[in-house]
Design an enzyme around this catalytic site. Structure first.
Site, PDB file in Angstrom:
ATOM      1  N   LYS A  51      48.849 -23.021  19.047  1.00 17.49           N
ATOM      2  CA  LYS A  51      48.048 -23.723  18.044  1.00 17.49           C
ATOM      3  C   LYS A  51      48.152 -22.995  16.707  1.00 17.49           C
ATOM      4  CE  LYS A  51      44.122 -26.446  19.691  1.00 17.49           C
ATOM      5  NZ  LYS A  51      42.667 -26.436  19.920  1.00 17.49           N
ATOM      6  N   ARG A  69      31.382 -42.515  27.513  1.00 15.02           N
ATOM      7  CA  ARG A  69      32.271 -42.304  28.657  1.00 15.02           C
ATOM      8  C   ARG A  69      31.499 -41.977  29.930  1.00 15.02           C
ATOM      9  NH1 ARG A  69      37.460 -38.952  26.432  1.00 15.02           N
ATOM     10  NH2 ARG A  69      38.317 -39.937  28.269  1.00 15.02           N
ATOM     11  N   GLU A  82      32.748 -35.646  30.550  1.00 16.78           N
ATOM     12  CA  GLU A  82      31.413 -36.122  30.226  1.00 16.78           C
ATOM     13  C   GLU A  82      30.676 -36.681  31.441  1.00 16.78           C
ATOM     14  OE1 GLU A  82      33.989 -36.339  26.569  1.00 16.78           O
ATOM     15  OE2 GLU A  82      34.183 -37.052  28.643  1.00 16.78           O
TER      16      GLU A  82
END
Length: 644
Positions: free
Chosen positions: A286, A400, A372
């Site tokens: 990253k 979700r 979630e």
């Protein structure tokens, strides 16, 4: 490699067709120029940066090897799609990303033929890709379907559901696992690169098929042992045993910044004529190539505008803490007094402010990953055992887990507390992240307490209220961005459940506001007063249970009622109108106007412009009040301001 300030090669590439005309020896130079373009663009607009910098070489290699857009290339989430957009004809638009009328911050089907599937919520790519692969097979096509999914997105159950399904089917699907954080496999060196090239080759896979046919002629115990020995041997060499068990042919890991080593592997996988899914494990870094991002703890995952030389954020004009910061500070304060309070986040500790809670109470804060559904039921289990879980989650991500909210929390009346961040419109993140539906979802559930603060003081009191509720679930929603700067009391007291308040007294019209629309409601009342019309302004505080006594008073004492909320149709206003109708309060000529988010998605734009487009700002409230009162001659001059 560092990012390049030159764009000599990039200036010759407008589409992947141009890219594929370059010699392979030039691809790294092109990648460096693309990386520089990303850094320059995001420094001016803000947005997601780290993940996009990490996949530049991978993006170049994928578009070089595969025949996009005929071959479908699906990016999970879209945080890392900057290089993809640059190479697919959208370079000039990159500086407009996340701004009104500009490019989306994510992949978007309406934006380009190179975006076969829109994505902003994570972990959807494999499911979508499998659907496209099956559709291709049903129609007799022969193109490739390639999904790029990050290691973080792999923590979601949906990704494994898709892999389980794909592994049991014969459709050819190529999944690229972009591993930039979890370190699924630590070492990426010459031997591993050689093994990846070997096991992806036609010769090896052909040999493997022959070996399988031979094994079928052997006694079953011997055949089974031989198959497992081969798979586990490759698993030990490459780290892919888990994916093999799910039915994927595993290749990797590869150095995602070494184009020369990725190209032959991608070409092998592209050209192989066998069936079934393949997973290519690619390791990336990253923030690659931009020093400040490489050194940052979160690798510049999401940033505002910044100085390109130092990486320092542009000076902020903020004068007050954000609602998220207020939530985090108040939760810590409440947890100091109550050891049963615990906090849960689904891979958003910084976004929800729970990283601060985790520093203070490391054993009482749980990051469950991008899961979630699990987060909600996990919280339900904690609540069932007497703890006081606060599940901090963005409104858009709570969608979700709705089944779990209904079945595992509401049905059992378990006192899970939902801290719903990013409620309402969210500016640059657009419709994919807008918190439009939480009131409608939760207020329909029996015995659910749903609150919305008008400022940070109200938020603190609502958190105290949620702590005190031990016999049913509760939720409080708050917006993205700065609060008002109001002073919060040291020990906020709980509110009486289902009781709102009158903020301004008037006679001609009543304005009933839910949440942070109160500020615009008060401004509208001032504008109405300037026109000679006195307005009462009430803060509902609770979407459920309704303050029926307050609603009755507003209906009885005023000729018109305007109800305002920053959520979708079917939310607070629907409950108010239902109550008015059932109680017969509309029978005596009361005029009601409901202002809520329109029945359409609102594109990314500055927050004020979004509110104006939605028609829930002060000018719209004034116009609605005047129209309800029948003051037509005053409406005409204001209508042009409703969307100003």
């Amino acid at each position: 490699m560092p990012y390049s300030r030159s764009t000599e090669l990039l200036d010759t590439v407008r589409t992947p067709h141009d890219l594929r005309a370059l010699p392979a020896s030039k691809l790294q130079d092109l990648a460096d120029e693309v990386r520089g373009e990303i850094v320059r663009a995001v420094s001016r607009t803000g947005g997601h940066l780290g993940a996009g910098l990490g996949v530049v070489e991978l993006t170049v290699a994928l578009h070089y090897v595969f025949d996009t857009p005929r071959d479908r290339l699906i990016w999970d989430v879209g945080h890392q799609a900057h290089a993809h957009k640059i190479l697919t004809g959208r370079r000039e638009g990159l500086a407009t990303m996340r701004q009104g009328g500009g490019l989306s911050g994510f992949t978007n089907r309406s934006e380009s033929e190179y975006d076969p599937f829109g994505a902003a919520h994570s972990s959807t790519s494999i499911s979508a890709g499998l659907g496209m692969a099956v559709a291709r097979d049903l129609t007799g096509g022969d193109h490739n379907v390639v999904c790029v999914i990050g290691d973080g997105a792999m923590t979601a159950g949906m990704a494994y559901e898709a892999m389980n399904n794909a592994g049991a089917m014969s459709s050819r699907l190529i999944v690229i696992l972009n591993d930039n954080d979890m370190s699924i496999s630590r070492n990426v060196g010459s031997m591993r690169a050689y093994l990846s090239r070997l096991i992806s080759s036609r010769q090896y896979r052909g040999f493997r098929e022959v070996a399988k046919r031979v094994a079928h002629r052997l006694p079953r115990p011997v055949a089974s042992a031989a198959r497992r020995a081969e798979e586990y041997a490759r698993g030990l060499a490459t780290g892919g045993t888990l994916f093999e068990e799910l039915g994927f042919y595993y290749v990797g890991p590869l150095d995602g910044h070494d184009i020369s080593r990725m190209l032959p592997v991608l070409q092998n996988v592209r050209d192989f004529e066998g069936d079934g899914p393949v997973l290519i494990h690619v390791r990336t870094q990253k923030g690659r190539g931009y020093g400040p991002a490489e050194e940052s703890e979160d690798k510049f995952h999401g940033v505002g505008k910044f100085d390109i030389v130092t990486g320092a954020p542009a000076p902020s004009k903020a004068t007050a803490p954000t609602y998220t910061q207020v939530f985090a500070d108040q939760l810590i304060a409440q947890a100091e007094r109550d050891p049963r309070i615990v906090a849960i986040t689904a891979a958003m500790p910084s976004g929800t402010g729970l990283h601060k809670f985790a520093e203070r109470f490391p054993s009482r804060c749980f990051d469950v990953g991008i899961a979630e559904q699990h987060a909600v039921t996990f919280a339900a289990g904690l609540a069932a055992e007497g703890y006081k879980p606060f599940t901090a989650i963005y409104s858009t991500f709570l969608q979700r887990a709705y089944d779990q909210v209904v079945h595992d929390v509401a049905l059992q009346k378990l006192p899970v507390r939902f801290a719903i961040d990013r409620a309402g419109l969210v500016g640059a993140d657009g419709p994919t992240h807008a918190g439009a539906y939480d009131v409608g979802m939760l207020a329909t559930l029996p015995d659910f307490v749903v609150m919305a603060p008008s400022d940070e003081v109200e938020l603190a009191h609502m958190m105290a209220t949620a702590v005190a509720i031990d016999d049913r679930p509760s939720a409080f929603r708050y917006p993205r961005g700065e609060a008002t700067g109001a002073a919060i009391p040291e020990n906020p007291e709980p509110f009486e459940i289902g009781r709102g308040r009158i903020v301004r007294e008037g006679t001609a019209v009543a304005i009933l506001s839910l949440g942070t629309r109160l500020a615009d409601s008060l401004k509208a009342a001032g504008d109405l007063a300037a026109l000679g019309l006195s307005a009462t302004v009430a803060d509902a505080r609770f979407a459920k249970p309704l303050d029926t006594a307050l609603i009755a008073r507003l209906a009885r004492e005023h000729g018109a009622l305007v109800v305002v909320e920053e959520s979708s149709i079917g939310g607070f206003t629907a409950h108010v109108l239902d109550h008015l109708a059932r109680m017969g309060m509309l029978d005596n000529g009361l005029k009601v106007r409901a202002l809520h988010l329109p029945d359409r998605f609102i594109a990314h734009e500055a927050p004020a412009a979004q509110l104006a487009e939605a028609g829930i700002h002060a000018a719209a409230i004034v116009a609605a009040a005047l129209e309800a009162l029948g003051v037509a001659n005053r409406v005409e001059g204001l209508r042009s301001n409703v969307r100003a």
